[in-house]
Design a protein around this motif. Structure first.
Motif, mmCIF file in Angstrom:
data_model
loop_
_atom_site.group_PDB
_atom_site.id
_atom_site.type_symbol
_atom_site.label_atom_id
_atom_site.label_comp_id
_atom_site.label_asym_id
_atom_site.label_seq_id
_atom_site.Cartn_x
_atom_site.Cartn_y
_atom_site.Cartn_z
ATOM 1 N N MET A 216 0.825 -1.197 0.000
ATOM 2 C CA MET A 216 0.000 0.000 0.000
ATOM 3 C C MET A 216 0.868 1.259 0.000
ATOM 4 S SD MET A 216 -3.286 0.879 0.184
ATOM 5 C CE MET A 216 -4.207 -0.348 1.119
ATOM 6 N N GLY A 217 1.948 1.224 0.774
ATOM 7 C CA GLY A 217 2.848 2.369 0.794
ATOM 8 C C GLY A 217 3.464 2.655 -0.566
ATOM 9 N N ALA A 218 3.862 1.598 -1.269
ATOM 10 C CA ALA A 218 4.438 1.763 -2.604
ATOM 11 C C ALA A 218 3.389 2.265 -3.591
ATOM 12 C CB ALA A 218 5.040 0.453 -3.085
ATOM 13 N N PHE A 219 2.145 1.843 -3.403
ATOM 14 C CA PHE A 219 1.066 2.318 -4.280
ATOM 15 C C PHE A 219 0.865 3.816 -4.116
ATOM 16 C CE2 PHE A 219 -3.729 2.710 -4.827
ATOM 17 C CZ PHE A 219 -3.639 2.916 -6.189
ATOM 18 N N ILE A 220 0.831 4.277 -2.881
ATOM 19 C CA ILE A 220 0.665 5.714 -2.646
ATOM 20 C C ILE A 220 1.863 6.481 -3.203
ATOM 21 C CG2 ILE A 220 0.476 7.473 -0.844
ATOM 22 C CD1 ILE A 220 -1.143 5.382 0.759
ATOM 23 N N ALA A 221 3.064 5.901 -3.078
ATOM 24 C CA ALA A 221 4.247 6.535 -3.669
ATOM 25 C C ALA A 221 4.123 6.618 -5.183
ATOM 26 C CB ALA A 221 5.495 5.752 -3.284
ATOM 27 N N SER A 222 3.548 5.579 -5.801
ATOM 28 C CA SER A 222 3.344 5.600 -7.251
ATOM 29 C C SER A 222 2.340 6.679 -7.647
ATOM 30 C CB SER A 222 2.852 4.235 -7.733
ATOM 31 O OG SER A 222 2.497 4.272 -9.104
ATOM 32 N N LEU A 223 1.275 6.821 -6.858
ATOM 33 C CA LEU A 223 0.303 7.874 -7.148
ATOM 34 C C LEU A 223 0.968 9.244 -7.079
ATOM 35 C CD1 LEU A 223 -2.826 6.636 -5.118
ATOM 36 C CD2 LEU A 223 -2.424 6.432 -7.581
ATOM 37 N N ARG A 224 1.853 9.425 -6.109
ATOM 38 C CA ARG A 224 2.565 10.699 -5.986
ATOM 39 C C ARG A 224 3.439 10.947 -7.214
ATOM 40 N NH1 ARG A 224 3.862 14.585 -2.430
ATOM 41 N NH2 ARG A 224 5.959 15.469 -2.508
ATOM 42 N N GLN A 225 4.108 9.908 -7.684
ATOM 43 C CA GLN A 225 4.938 10.027 -8.883
ATOM 44 C C GLN A 225 4.078 10.373 -10.096
ATOM 45 O OE1 GLN A 225 6.766 6.373 -10.352
ATOM 46 N NE2 GLN A 225 8.640 7.505 -10.829
ATOM 47 N N GLN A 226 2.893 9.742 -10.195
ATOM 48 C CA GLN A 226 1.993 10.018 -11.314
ATOM 49 C C GLN A 226 1.482 11.456 -11.295
ATOM 50 O OE1 GLN A 226 -1.012 6.766 -11.987
ATOM 51 N NE2 GLN A 226 0.224 5.659 -10.477
ATOM 52 N N LEU A 227 1.440 12.048 -10.095
ATOM 53 C CA LEU A 227 1.036 13.439 -9.975
ATOM 54 C C LEU A 227 2.168 14.405 -10.320
ATOM 55 C CD1 LEU A 227 -1.035 13.221 -6.666
ATOM 56 C CD2 LEU A 227 -1.933 13.679 -8.966
ATOM 57 N N GLY A 228 3.348 13.836 -10.590
ATOM 58 C CA GLY A 228 4.492 14.664 -10.942
ATOM 59 C C GLY A 228 5.237 15.244 -9.770
ATOM 60 N N SER A 229 5.043 14.679 -8.585
ATOM 61 C CA SER A 229 5.694 15.192 -7.375
ATOM 62 C C SER A 229 6.929 14.365 -7.052
ATOM 63 C CB SER A 229 4.730 15.150 -6.192
ATOM 64 O OG SER A 229 3.580 15.928 -6.448
ATOM 65 N N PRO A 230 7.920 14.965 -6.404
ATOM 66 C CA PRO A 230 9.111 14.209 -6.005
ATOM 67 C C PRO A 230 8.753 13.239 -4.879
ATOM 68 C CG PRO A 230 9.181 16.417 -5.092
ATOM 69 C CD PRO A 230 8.008 16.387 -6.031
ATOM 70 N N PRO A 231 9.590 12.232 -4.636
ATOM 71 C CA PRO A 231 9.306 11.263 -3.579
ATOM 72 C C PRO A 231 9.083 11.944 -2.229
ATOM 73 C CG PRO A 231 11.127 10.503 -4.926
ATOM 74 C CD PRO A 231 10.837 11.909 -5.350
ATOM 75 N N ALA A 232 8.162 11.408 -1.453
ATOM 76 C CA ALA A 232 7.870 11.948 -0.129
ATOM 77 C C ALA A 232 8.809 11.338 0.905
ATOM 78 C CB ALA A 232 6.421 11.654 0.249
ATOM 79 N N HIS A 233 8.935 12.011 2.009
ATOM 80 C CA HIS A 233 9.678 11.472 3.146
ATOM 81 C C HIS A 233 8.689 10.670 3.988
ATOM 82 C CE1 HIS A 233 12.814 11.012 6.044
ATOM 83 N NE2 HIS A 233 12.145 11.655 7.000
ATOM 84 N N VAL A 234 8.877 9.362 4.054
ATOM 85 C CA VAL A 234 7.906 8.473 4.689
ATOM 86 C C VAL A 234 8.358 8.096 6.097
ATOM 87 C CG1 VAL A 234 6.755 6.230 4.548
ATOM 88 C CG2 VAL A 234 7.169 7.558 2.467
ATOM 89 N N LEU A 235 7.462 8.273 7.040
ATOM 90 C CA LEU A 235 7.698 7.895 8.430
ATOM 91 C C LEU A 235 6.685 6.832 8.848
ATOM 92 C CD1 LEU A 235 8.152 11.463 9.986
ATOM 93 C CD2 LEU A 235 9.956 9.887 9.243
ATOM 94 N N ARG A 236 7.114 5.926 9.707
ATOM 95 C CA ARG A 236 6.223 4.877 10.194
ATOM 96 C C ARG A 236 5.597 5.314 11.517
ATOM 97 N NH1 ARG A 236 6.309 -1.172 9.862
ATOM 98 N NH2 ARG A 236 5.127 -1.927 11.661
ATOM 99 N N LEU A 237 4.279 5.272 11.579
ATOM 100 C CA LEU A 237 3.573 5.602 12.808
ATOM 101 C C LEU A 237 3.735 4.454 13.802
ATOM 102 C CD1 LEU A 237 1.610 7.760 14.022
ATOM 103 C CD2 LEU A 237 -0.275 6.296 13.217
ATOM 104 N N PRO A 238 4.183 4.724 15.015
ATOM 105 C CA PRO A 238 4.336 3.643 15.992
ATOM 106 C C PRO A 238 3.031 2.876 16.201
ATOM 107 C CG PRO A 238 5.375 5.654 16.780
ATOM 108 C CD PRO A 238 4.611 6.030 15.541
ATOM 109 N N ASP A 239 3.149 1.591 16.499
ATOM 110 C CA ASP A 239 1.966 0.732 16.610
ATOM 111 C C ASP A 239 0.949 1.234 17.624
ATOM 112 O OD1 ASP A 239 2.951 -0.868 14.644
ATOM 113 O OD2 ASP A 239 3.758 -2.415 15.976
ATOM 114 N N PRO A 240 1.347 1.693 18.814
ATOM 115 C CA PRO A 240 0.333 2.201 19.756
ATOM 116 C C PRO A 240 -0.451 3.384 19.187
ATOM 117 C CG PRO A 240 2.397 1.766 20.904
ATOM 118 C CD PRO A 240 2.690 1.653 19.437
#
Length: 296
Positions: A216-240
């Motif tokens: 899912m994360g890679a899919f959202i990254a692909s959508l961002r690329q399709q929008l012509g935007s540079p890669p986003a800085h991705v952070l993982r939300l802690p489980d709690p």
């Protein structure tokens, strides 16, 4: 054919109605009884309460085929998930068998096998009832199980696109690891058109997916690329915090992020597109082309 399409004003139903009409079918669209204006081509129906075959039989007079495109992600008092996913569809399918309807296509969901969520269990129950009628020879029916359906007008698609626009993305852990196989809403509609024509005798479960799986994360990254935007800085939300955010989503009706969604992300939502692509007569739209083909 004369086709009764439930959920005709929804995201998937609206697209299916247009595709069936273009193919020359006459569509009678199921709409909410609370809709202020009901057109002559529409039929009021209430999936929260229409849980007996007797309610459906008058609506099936003169109907050759039925497409069920009604679904909810979450339970609510206005749209209880047990009725919407299980009790009303099973009543509709039983009525179809009694009325001699020639064809039924039911839109279910991929990834429901083995899931303990109410979303999955109610979907499985309706699927099993319909497939039981097929096994008895009383109904000609196909159960479509799509992966993530992408297109303009979809709530989940809008959420994905909003996430794709963020330069810094904070994702729940399962969203970074869960695998999906996104499918264009237009491809799903095209498959239903085929099931009403050249593939009229195709029955059973059909997995409806795009040609390639990814997280899912890679899919959202692909959508961002399709929008012509540079890669986003991705952070993982802690489980709690992920658990907390899902519980907060439970408190906000209509929000697609909730504990049910979080639970469903625990398993992959992927399948074999072979039969689906046979219906299309081609490969499905690749996830890297979804913005251009299904969002605009």
């Amino acid at each position: 054919m004369n086709i009764l399409l439930t959920g005709s004003t929804g995201f998937v139903g609206h697209t299916v109605a247009a595709a069936l009409t273009r193919a020359g079918h006459t569509v009678r669209g199921g709409v909410s009884p609370r809709q202020r204006t009901v057109l002559p081509t529409q039929v009021p129906m209430d999936f929260a309460h229409d849980t007996t075959p007797e309610v459906w039989l008058p609506r099936l007079v003169g109907i050759d085929a039925v497409v069920n495109a009604v679904g909810v992600l979450r339970d609510s008092s206005k749209r209880p998930i047990d009725a919407v996913h299980q009790h009303t569809p099973t009543a509709l399918f039983t009525a179809c068998a009694q009325a001699g309807v020639k064809r039924v296509v039911h839109i279910s969901a991929l990834g429901i096998e083995g899931s303990s969520t109410r979303y999955a269990s109610t979907k499985r129950a309706a699927d099993a009832h319909l497939l039981g009628l097929v096994a008895q020879g009383t109904l000609n029916a196909a159960v479509l199980r799509p992966s993530v359906v992408f297109g303009k007008g979809g709530d989940s698609s809008a959420l994905f696109m909003n996430l794709a626009r963020l330069p810094v993305a904070l994702f729940p852990g399962p969203m970074l690891t869960a695998r999906v196989q996104p499918v264009s809403v237009h491809d799903l509609a095209a498959a239903i058109v085929a099931l009403m024509g050249p593939a009229l005798q195709t029955q059973g479960i059909i997995e409806c997916t795009g040609p390639e799986a990814l997280t899912m994360g890679a899919f959202i990254a692909s959508l961002r690329q399709q929008l012509g935007s540079p890669p986003a800085h991705v952070l993982r939300l802690p489980d709690p915090l992920t658990q907390l955010s899902a519980r907060l989503g439970d408190a906000v009706p209509g929000v697609p992020w909730c504990t049910e969604t979080l639970s469903m992300l625990g398993s992959d939502n992927v399948g074999n597109p072979a039969v689906f692509e046979q219906l299309l007569g081609r490969n499905g739209v690749h996830y890297s082309q979804l913005v251009a083909s299904a969002w605009r």
